[in-house]
Write an enzyme that holds these catalytic residues in place. Sequence first.
Site, PDB file in Angstrom:
ATOM      1  N   GLU A 139       0.809  -1.216   0.000  1.00  0.00           N
ATOM      2  CA  GLU A 139       0.000   0.000   0.000  1.00  0.00           C
ATOM      3  C   GLU A 139       0.843   1.268   0.000  1.00  0.00           C
ATOM      4  OE1 GLU A 139      -3.763   1.947   2.467  1.00  0.00           O
ATOM      5  OE2 GLU A 139      -2.596   0.311   3.348  1.00  0.00           O
ATOM      6  N   ASP A 140       1.972   1.248   0.680  1.00  0.00           N
ATOM      7  CA  ASP A 140       2.707   2.491   0.930  1.00  0.00           C
ATOM      8  C   ASP A 140       4.084   2.564   0.280  1.00  0.00           C
ATOM      9  OD1 ASP A 140       0.716   3.681   2.530  1.00  0.00           O
ATOM     10  OD2 ASP A 140       1.327   2.467   4.235  1.00  0.00           O
TER      11      ASP A 140
END
Length: 288
Positions: A139-140
């Site tokens: 996600e990051d």
Amino acid sequence: RPDRGRPRGMLRGEMTSTPSASETTPTPVSGRRASAAPGTRDGSRGPVAARSGRAAPAPVVDLEALRAELGRTVLEHYPGAELEGVDRAFDLAVEAHAGQLRASGEPYVTHPIAVAGIVADLGLDDLTIAAALLHDAVEDTAFTVEELRAQFGEQVAHIVEGVTKISKIDFASREEAQAESVRKMMLAMVDDIRVVLIKLADRLHNMRTLQHLSTERQIKIATETLEIYAPLAHRLGMGKIRGELEDLAFPYVDPLSYKLVSEQLEPLRKVGEPALAKMVETVKLKLR
């Protein structure tokens, strides 16, 4: 399994994320750049890039001490665990989140390490610990599910992908009926309960560090916790985590009531805790 027999990574020693003018975006790692844009995430949901102009450098983090502590916790609760895959996941988490900071100013990698520690306390296996260490990597950062699958196998990649999907659920409504629907949706979205356990551990650590966020964010996250995550933990029979989530959220959601209840309970706690401690010792002696 794909996560056996590979050499341990080479990232060792102490780490510091002292901000500088070059840290307006996350530091490139092995030709990669973390995907989170500066200022778009905070310590409750994801990393922010290190920025210049802070009053003091970020704390120095002893990665080897954190690694050793995590390893001890894993083996204490799951003696058959193989730490080689956990070590490689630890190293990849450090690599993936290099240059990213939490809202507290700490290196962002301290968050997945803490989440892995909470999951280890639950007695889960080494693959789940590896997935907890990597739960924010897709996600990051620029790492993909396919890369995780190639390096750690199908189970770890599948768990991380499930956590990523849950993280994208919109918690806009405060209606109790919708909160129940969201809880059901979260359970329906996953086919591996370990995904939900990692997400609960993720929320628990975020609640433990909620003081670093703005008041608006604190109230929003604490409300989500009371309406979504604490009842979910209760449904799964995780009373200790449910209780801590509720205790951590209460002062942010209703500070006046929290103050009144605390003042009334404190005298009772001082009287009751010694009696409970004596009862615990008595039970231990009987069970020996």
